[in-house]
Structures are given as C-alpha cells and as structure tokens.
Design an enzyme around this catalytic site. Sequence first.
Site, mmCIF file in Angstrom:
data_model
loop_
_atom_site.group_PDB
_atom_site.id
_atom_site.type_symbol
_atom_site.label_atom_id
_atom_site.label_comp_id
_atom_site.label_asym_id
_atom_site.label_seq_id
_atom_site.Cartn_x
_atom_site.Cartn_y
_atom_site.Cartn_z
ATOM 1 N N HIS A 8 0.821 -1.214 0.000
ATOM 2 C CA HIS A 8 0.000 0.000 0.000
ATOM 3 C C HIS A 8 0.853 1.260 0.000
ATOM 4 O O HIS A 8 1.442 1.635 1.015
ATOM 5 C CB HIS A 8 -0.927 -0.034 1.238
ATOM 6 N N ASN A 50 -4.300 4.457 8.395
ATOM 7 C CA ASN A 50 -5.670 4.967 8.489
ATOM 8 C C ASN A 50 -6.295 4.647 9.840
ATOM 9 O O ASN A 50 -7.092 5.418 10.369
ATOM 10 C CB ASN A 50 -6.538 4.411 7.365
#
Length: 405
Positions: free
Chosen positions: A140, A190
């Site tokens: 990611h 996140n």
Amino acid sequence: MFIYKAAVVGGGAMGAEIAQVISYSGLPVILKEVNDALAQKALEKIRHIYQGRVDKGKMTPADLESKMSLVQVTTRYEDLKEVDLVIEAVPEKLDLKKQVFKDLDAALPEQAILATNTSALSISALAASTKRPEKVVGVHFFYPAHVMKLVEVIPGLTTSEETITDAVTFCESLRKFPVRVNECAGFLVNRLLMPYLNEAAFCVEEGSATFQKVDKAMVEFGFPMGPFVLVDTIGLDVCHDVVGVLLEEYGNRMRPAKIWGEVHSKGRYGVKSGAGFYNYSGDGEDKTLEEIMKKLEPGRPSKKAPFSASRLLLTMINEAALCIQEHVSSPSDIDLAVLAGIGFPQAKGGILQYADQVGIDAVLSELEKLNEIYGDRFFPAPLIKRMVKAGFLGEKTGRGFKEHL
Ligand SMILES: NC(=O)c1ccc[n+]([C@@H]2O[C@H](COP(=O)([O-])OP(=O)(O)OC[C@H]3O[C@@H](n4cnc5c(N)ncnc54)[C@H](O)[C@@H]3O)[C@@H](O)[C@H]2O)c1
C-alpha cells in the site's frame, strides 16, 4: 526471489506514479491499462513527473529518456508473462479486483508475486480468488506515491513469509520505507489517523474549540498542517469511506462525529470541491458551515473536557497500543509509519516515543478521565493498563513502548 521485471495494472492516480517509482529505481516496468488512450495518458504522467525533476535540475534530459526507456505500456495481460511481481492499482471495487487477480493468476509465471495497492479491501479475500494465495500481498503506497516514502506491506491469512520478505526487499529497492502490517481494517496508518481526525471534529462539534484553534494547536505541536486542513486535502469523501470501514469493523469507538456526515452531505469534499471544513472559493463568507454548526448545537454534551492537543494524540496512542496488542505491527514500525505517513513531528520521534516521554501512567490517567466523560472512544487499551502495573512507564523507568537505555 530477485525481482528483474515488474508490472503495474491500472495507470490512474496511483498506478502511473508507482510505475514511475519502479522505473526510477532502475527496474523495467510494464503498465497495463484498459485502452491505448489511457495507457498513453499514464505514460505522459510518468514523463511529466520526470520532467519536473529535470526542471528542478535534479536530473538531465538524457537521464529522463533513459528512465522512460524502462517503461512499457500495454492493454494485454499476455505481455505480463515475464514479470516477477505485479502491483494491481485498479479502482477500489472488490469484484473488479478479484477479476483482475484471476486474469493475472492465469497470465503470470507461477512464481510471480501478485501485490495489491488496495486502501481497504481484504488481502485474504483477493488471495482466495487465485491459485497462489501464498504469493498475494498488500503493498500500500500513499498518495503521491512518487513523494511519500511509506509503504505498508500487508500479508493476508495465507501470505508466505517468503513473499512478505520479497515484498519488503522490493520496496526497499525502490528507496521506500516499508512497514509490515498484519491485515486489519484500515491497515495501520488509516487506523491511527482516523481517530485523531475524528477527535478534532468532536472538539469542534461540542463547542470546545474552533476549526482554526484546533488546526493551530496541532501545527504548534509540530504537524505540517492541522487536522481539518489535512481532511480537506485528502478529501472528505475519501475519509468518509475509510471511517465507514473502521466503524463497521471496530464498532462504537470509531463512531464518527456528526459534523463529518453534515459537511459531506453538502457535497463539501475539501479543496477539490472548493469547500470542506474550510471555504476555498475565495468569497470569505461561509453561511453553510455556520448553519451546520447551529444545527449541531442542541446535541452538544452537557459534560465535556476542555480542548487540548493531547486529547487528539491520546486517541492515536490508544489505537497504537491496540495495534501492538493485536500484533498488527511493532512499536518501531508504528513510529516509522506515523513519521513517514502522517507527518507526525520528526523531532518527537513518533507517537509511541512521545507517549514514553509523557509517561504511560499519565497517558492512562488522562484516558480514564476522558473515558468517564466520553465513553468507548477513550476506553484504555488493556496493554496500557498492563504496562502501568508492570512499571513500564516510559523514559523515566527506562522502558515503555520502547526501551530507553
Ligand atoms: N488515490 C489515492 O489517494 C490512493 C492512495 C492509496 C491507495 N489507493 C488505491 O489505489 C487503487 C487505485 O486508485 P487510483 O486512485 O489510482 O484509481 P484511479 O481511478 O485513478 O485509476 C484506476 C485505473 O485503473 C484502470 N483500470 C480499471 N480496470 C482495469 C483493468 N482491468 N486493467 C487495467 N487497468 C484497469 C482505470 O482505467 C484507471 O485508469 C485503489 O485500490 C485505491 O484504493 C489510492
């Protein structure tokens, strides 16, 4: 396994930048798009990034051409048959990604690693759509991928240790900082960032501070920008989706402040739509936000804590402790992730280093006070309580989340 050639599927916002990063490291890369026009657009974007470096005097036009010669584009999976690793960067839709993984599984050599740049979908679910689940891994990147140093390497339930090591080594060869994150909703960054942003919103919603006061306090703490400017930059629509995923997985402690939904429902997505928590249209007047604040006033809690920067940071410390407890990541990777992925002040060394400076006993006592007022979202992580009982109080006792010799 050594990676001699890599591929990227999808040449949009992320894919083109990832292909640029790979070619910049000196590795040939082939980018697959759905049609020639989009493939050419991706190629132009890659050239544009290199041109920016030439314009700044950071590379010569000849170097630019040499790097561009490493980039090929295609619209056919057959052209990917010689790659050792592919990074999928198509839109965030599970069915689409599963189909892409099936097609890649059929087209690529059996030892090739299939990586995904998904922001929130399950790596394990994608792995299950292939015949090589041990070779599927999350890689990611953060936006903009050619600038941001952090990469979360996310093994799913079936990913082999060899694949994880290869993915980490590959990211290092791209001059990135990979952190290992065992699969969980929101992954690491996140999951740590959203409670912090959410607390900023709660402080304003309950009337303890203005947007400007919160932003100023966090900039004074050392962040490059305040939480509301950050949300407006990332996009309220993007954050809204992430908050939804976190709420579904973790329940009430991730319950979003109402103001998120109110601002989002007015189509105020941040800088890209001309307004978000702030107004970017230049006319200064912002009646909509005033109306939203008025509407929320009757729901304000009768008992509330004063605003402080530490209130926002405590949510991040607590979530980081939960991540350690669940073996999502190590304390050193968590600190690297907040420094390189969230803009946590470098001088403070990371959120856990900061917690150790403050003292874990002080962290626990503040969490307990806030838990009494606000409930679940400040419920102290069991690890923090255990650390206090064991005398792991941070710098003052030589050991907290980290060791201090
Ligand atoms: N944009 C961000 O800030 C960001 C940050 C981190 C991760 N991500 C993740 O990266 C992924 C891509 O996001 P994006 O913002 O680059 O999306 P995007 O919509 O900008 O680009 C996706 C591209 O994939 C192409 N595509 C679709 N199906 C394809 C197929 N079968 N074969 C080849 N190409 C195909 C589309 O034509 C499009 O150009 C998503 O999973 C997203 O969650 C995005």
